[in-house]
Every structure is written in C-alpha cells, then in structure tokens.
Design a protein around this motif. Structure first.
Motif, short mmCIF file in Angstrom:
data_model
loop_
_atom_site.label_atom_id
_atom_site.label_comp_id
_atom_site.label_asym_id
_atom_site.label_seq_id
_atom_site.Cartn_x
_atom_site.Cartn_y
_atom_site.Cartn_z
N THR A 97 -29.99 43.29 69.88
CA THR A 97 -31.07 42.56 70.42
C THR A 97 -32.26 43.24 69.92
N CYS A 98 -33.25 42.22 70.07
CA CYS A 98 -34.69 42.80 69.58
C CYS A 98 -35.67 41.74 70.43
N ASN A 115 -32.20 44.66 61.77
CA ASN A 115 -32.60 45.33 63.11
C ASN A 115 -31.43 46.37 63.51
N LYS A 168 -28.48 36.38 63.50
CA LYS A 168 -28.90 35.29 64.33
C LYS A 168 -29.88 34.37 63.53
N CYS A 175 -30.85 40.32 63.83
CA CYS A 175 -30.07 41.25 64.73
C CYS A 175 -28.60 40.71 64.01
N CYS A 208 -34.70 37.79 70.38
CA CYS A 208 -33.69 37.35 71.03
C CYS A 208 -33.59 37.72 72.39
N CYS A 211 -33.77 35.95 64.15
CA CYS A 211 -33.87 37.30 64.12
C CYS A 211 -33.23 37.84 63.12
ZN LIG Z 1 -32.91 39.65 67.87
#
Ligand SMILES: [Zn+2]
Lengths: 99, 517
Positions: free
Chosen positions: B39-40, A72, B22, B27, B43, B25
C-alpha cells in the motif's frame, strides 16, 4: 431572494448520501447554502455553451502514464500511522458486513 | 397451466488484470502478501495523493476489446463513482462511465444444440454447421473425425458486449467474530480491473457458461488475466429477468452476486428463474434488487439496501487526464495479439498428428496448449504428449477438482518422462506413478526413477531366473496353458511382474514365458 428551493426530502436524501447527521438548525443553514449554490449554477447556465466540449481539466494534457514497474516498498507502518486504530497490520473500522 | 417463459440474462464480468503494479500507483499486485504491505498514499486514499495511470492496463483492456470485436474509444476518460464503504478508502472508485475504452463487441459461443430451454426462433441463434473452426479437419487425413457429429449439431450464437471499462478494485474486509470491528487490508485496493458488460443476449445457464468460458479463454490467451473464479480474479454478476415467450418487453431484472463457480452460476440462474416465475404466476411483482446467492443453501436473498441509495453521483475524474490511443498505438496493440484458439487448432492439426478432439480440448485452455507445445518441442513426440494431457492429466485434474489453469508441472519433466518410457527405461505402470509425482510436485522424472529404483531390470539373467522360479511355483497354471488355456499366461505374467516389483517389461515377460512353455 433565492429561486431554487431545497425540500426537506432532498435535504434528507443528501444527508444520507453524504453520511451526515445534521441538527435541525444545521439543516436549515445547509438548505439556504445549497439554494444559493443552485442559483449560482442557474446564472452560469445562462451562458450559451452549445458546441463547447465539457472540460474536465484545466491543462490541455493527455496520456500521462506510468510504466508497469514495482517501485513502492513495504511502507505499512507509515500507512497505519494515520489510522485511528490498527491491529495486526490492518486498519480497524466499525463492523461493516454486507448483507 | 403455467405459461411459457424465457429467461433473459446479461452479465457484468470483472476481471483482474495481470499487471505487476496497481492501476494508479507503483504498489505490487502480488497475491497473498501480509495485510497492507502493498500500500501507499494513493491506494489508501490519503488526501493529496495523485493517481498516475499504468500504461499496461490500457494495453490489456484494449487488447481484450480487440479480441472481442469491440470498437476502441480512442479518446477516453475516467470518472469518479462516489460511495462510502470501508473497503474504498477514497470514498470514490475511479472508473469509466461516459467514455469507456471499448464498446459494441461480441463473442461467439458454441452450444450443443440440444438446449430445450430455448424457445424456437430465438434471434441470433443459427445453426451454421461446419464453419471455419472445423476447416482444419478436412484437409488433415490424420485427424480422427470424432467430433464430426458434435460439430454438425453445434449452434453458434453471438453474445453482444455493450462495453468494457477500466476501474480499480477495492480492499478486503475481514470481520472479527469476537468484537464489533472489521479489519481492512488495502493490498487489493487499486488492483486494475476491467468490467465487461454484456448485452442481455443470453437465454439459459448453458449459454451463460459458454459465454464465460469463451471470455476466459480469450483473456487467458491474451495473458491479460488468469481468470480464476474461485480466487476472484474473474467475478460474474448475473442480471436475470423472465418474460412470457414472444413478449417484446423485458421483465424486471434482479442482479445476483456472490457466484464463485460455474456450478453456482448455473444453480443460481435456475433458482432465480423459478422464483421470478412463481412471483409472476402469483400475480406479484418482481422487485428490482440485488440478491446474494448462498450456494450451500441453494437460495438467494435480497441484500439490504438500507441507507444505500444507488446514487453514485459520477463526475469526470479531475486527477487524471484523458487517454488518447493513436492509430499507430492501436495498430501496435493489434499486431501484438497472440494466436487465438481457432488459429492454433488448425495449426495443430497441420503440424502435429493429433486427433481433432484432442486438439480442441488442448487448445481450449491456454495452459494446456503451452505445456503441449513446449513438451512436444523437447521430446518431439506430440502424440505422446497429447496422450498424457488427455488421459492422465485430465483424470488427475478431475480427481483434484482443479482447472487446467492450475497446472504447475513443467513441460520439461513431462518430456523427460516420455523419453524414459520411449527408451524402455521404465514401463507404463511405473510411468503413471511417476507422472502423478510430476503432476503434484513437478519432480524430475530421471532423478525420481533413479532414487526410487524404478528402472526396468534390463539384466535378462535376473528376469530369466525369476521366470524359472515362477514356473516351478505354479505347475497348475503351466499345465493349464499347455492344455490350451491361453488365459493362464496372463496369471504367470502377473506373478512375474509382482516378483520383479513392476520393474520389467510385461511384453517381454510374456514373450519369454511363451518361449519357455
Ligand atoms: Zn499504492
């Protein structure tokens, strides 16, 4: 006629847990709804489930994993676009201090 | 007269795992990013976002369980813990209640054996002097037996681990002093944690700290976390109750939060023990509650539970499927466990000729052991490396109030420094000065010595000239020495070193002076 009764105390307690403020009218309605739900659960409880593993998933799957790789990118603007209020890259909430 | 009481302590220790991403996820878990840049939707708890478990979290958690003698739950699941708080964007935390990944383990702690707070006959404590830990000392004649008596007196005690489970961390709230707002940063939200729940097996602050130090050492050895209390990557909540000595039942316990250092933990335990005993002596009841420790005021206060009934309404997490650790996978994790302290210690005593005491201190911290091994490999002088770690490094750590885990200098530079001294390029005073630079800024010693002109003057001409000058300038000392006052030479050496701006070998200076006189 419902079998289960939701007392005023239980209603109050559930309201606190759910952080809901209900009017007297709404409370009465919620009580009735919950009583019906409990009756339905009683009905389900009539089934003999001895020796049946509790099911938490509809599919018989296990071990769905991710590898530990960062994928991400920074997507802060998108995340904050849903916030009712934001400031300096943070979500703004009513002051909440643990004391 | 006041009755005799014993303190009963159990710990809940949260440890942030050293994964890159994490728990649910992709991130980054990197520390210190701008708010909400890691963040996404997962989370930040966006509706419809689905968590996917990070495999490395399972492996770290299982490894910690294996290293603490736990039974691994080969089929385990996640559960939802429901509560409302702005640092928890989903309004639930994914954790494990019904089937935690590890259960029923223990760690063995070593105590000084001079614990006056412990009542006699404390079950589980036995004086098993000279156990396997010291076996290395006996077959190594090179090791000094400094800690022989210490080991003889050491008491060993097993502290039970009830369970270890995996869960996600919460975000961070920052409060605005000027407005009625708090700001939320979800960068920490979803960072993987393990919670290690001990049995109520500890009886004093000393035991608690020994337990925490042991846990920290094991986890650092595994590389599963850096376990820094001051940065929050290791956090301990302490459950304390007191009871009359000999009583079967436990007293009512309180839970102490906000303990950010070993010292704070020790002080909080003492204060809470006294508070509870005072209540009991006054005929009042201890209330089961969560208390917050204020280390500056050395005082704790009950946290308001106001509308917060501790009813988390756990239920099986529907968004995650069960985890099955096959026998093969478990074996793989077992096989990948590193060499732990005990094994490292006996290897050090065999491989490197360093004293037992030094080997114990160095192997007691993964970071020190890593530096020691790497630097020794480079310069082939393990004794010198050990010396730098035991003396100067320890001194500077203490001065800076740092932990060995905070060390940032590279073994290469320490090895380089040792080579410079061994080759006689710098003397020991200069070496100490350069080491401080290495310690703080990880400078390249060779380059530093070059740039600052710290090399010893090897040109004997310059040294001889200086000595001649010193002798002429200090006729009194010369005379004293000739009259048999041996000490006078020390002064002359000092004057010469000063004139040479520290860049001479004092032994050589002394030798030349003696010859001249
Ligand atoms: Zn995330």
């Amino acid at each position: 006629m419902v079998e289960n009764r939701i007392t005023d105390e239980t209603m109050e307690y559930v309201g606190i847990l759910a952080k809901l403020k209900l009017s007297q009218e709404e409370k009465e309605q919620a009580k009735k709804d919950m009583e019906k739900i409990l009756d339905y659960i009683d009905k389900l409880n009539e089934l003999d489930t001895d020796g049946v593993e509790p099911m938490s998933h509809a599919f018989d799957l296990h071990n769905v994993f991710r590898e530990d790789r960062v994928e991400n990118e920074n997507q802060r603007d998108q995340m904050l676009s849903n916030a009712p209020e934001e400031k300096n890259g943070s979500f703004v909430v009513p002051k909440t201090v643990e004391s | 007269m006041r009755k005799e009481y014993e303190t009963v302590i159990g710990l809940e220790v949260h440890v942030e795992l050293a994964t890159k991403t994490k728990i649910f996820c992709s991130c980054s878990t990197e520390f210190g990013g701008e708010p909400n840049t890691h963040t996404c939707p997962v989370c930040t708890g966006m509706p419809g976002a689905l968590p996917v478990l990070n495999k490395q979290v399972v492996e770290y958690a299982a490894a910690v369980g294996l290293a603490t003698h736990c039974t691994i739950t080969q089929v385990h699941k996640f559960d939802r813990k429901n509560y409302f708080y702005p640092d928890n964007p989903q309004n639930y935390q994914i954790s494990q209640l019904y089937l935690p990944i590890c259960r029923d383990g223990y760690v063995e702690i070593e105590l000084s054996g001079e614990n006056d707070q412990k009542p006699e006959g404390n079950p589980g404590t036995e004086n098993t002097a000279r156990t396997e830990n010291t076996s290395g000392a006996e077959n190594n004649s090179g090791a000094e037996n400094i800690s022989g008596t210490e080991i003889d007196r050491a008491m060993r005690k097993k502290i039970g681990i009830h369970e270890i489970h995996m869960e996600e961390d919460a975000g961070k709230l920052v409060h605005d002093d000027w407005s009625d707002c708090s700001f939320v940063d979800y960068n920490r939200s979803g960072v993987p944690l393990i919670e290690i729940v001990s049995e109520p097996d500890m009886r004093s602050a000393e035991e608690v700290i020994a337990y925490l130090e042991k846990l920290r050492m094991i986890i650092q050895y595994l590389g599963a976390s850096d376990c820094k209390l001051n940065e929050g990557s290791m956090r301990a909540d302490v459950n304390i109750s007191v009871r009359e000595v000999g009583a079967e039942e436990f007293g009512t316990r309180t839970e102490m939060k906000n303990l950010n250092s070993f010292k704070a933990i020790a002080r909080a335990i003492e204060a809470e023990r006294e508070r509870q005993i005072d209540l009991i002596e006054a005929g009042e009841a201890v209330i089961q509650e969560t208390r917050r420790w204020d280390d500056e005021k050395e005082y704790s206060y009950a946290m308001r539970s106001k509308e917060d009934a501790k009813d988390y309404r756990y239920f099986p997490e529907p968004d995650l499927v069960p985890v099955v650790i096959s026998d093969e996978w478990l074996q793989k994790i077992k096989d990948s466990l590193p060499e732990f302290q005990t094994e490292k210690l006996s290897r050090y005593l065999k491989e490197y000729e360093i004293p037992l005491y030094d080997a114990k201190i160095i192997t007691g911290h993964k970071k020190l052991a890593d530096i020691f091994e790497a630097a020794s490999e480079l310069c082939k002088k393990p004794k010198k490396v050990s010396n730098w770690l035991m003396v100067e490094t320890m001194r500077l750590l203490k001065e800076e109030e740092m932990d060995p885990e905070d060390l940032t200098f590279s073994p290469k530079n320490l090895a380089g420094l040792i080579e410079l001294t061994e080759k006689g390029i710098i003397n020991s005073t200069v070496a100490k000065e350069v080491f401080e630079k290495i310690f703080h800024q990880d400078v390249d010693p060779e380059q530093y010595v070059e740039e600052h002109g710290l090399k010893m003057v090897t040109d004997d001409g310059v040294l001889l000239q200086t000595i001649e000058k010193i002798l002429q300038e200090n006729p009194k000392s010369v005379e004293d020495y000739r009259k048999g006052k041996e000490k006078a030479i020390g002064y002359l050496v000092g004057q010469t070193m000063k004139a040479m701006r520290g860049k001479a070998d004092p032994a050589k200076v002394s030798q030349i002076l003696k010859e001249k006189l």
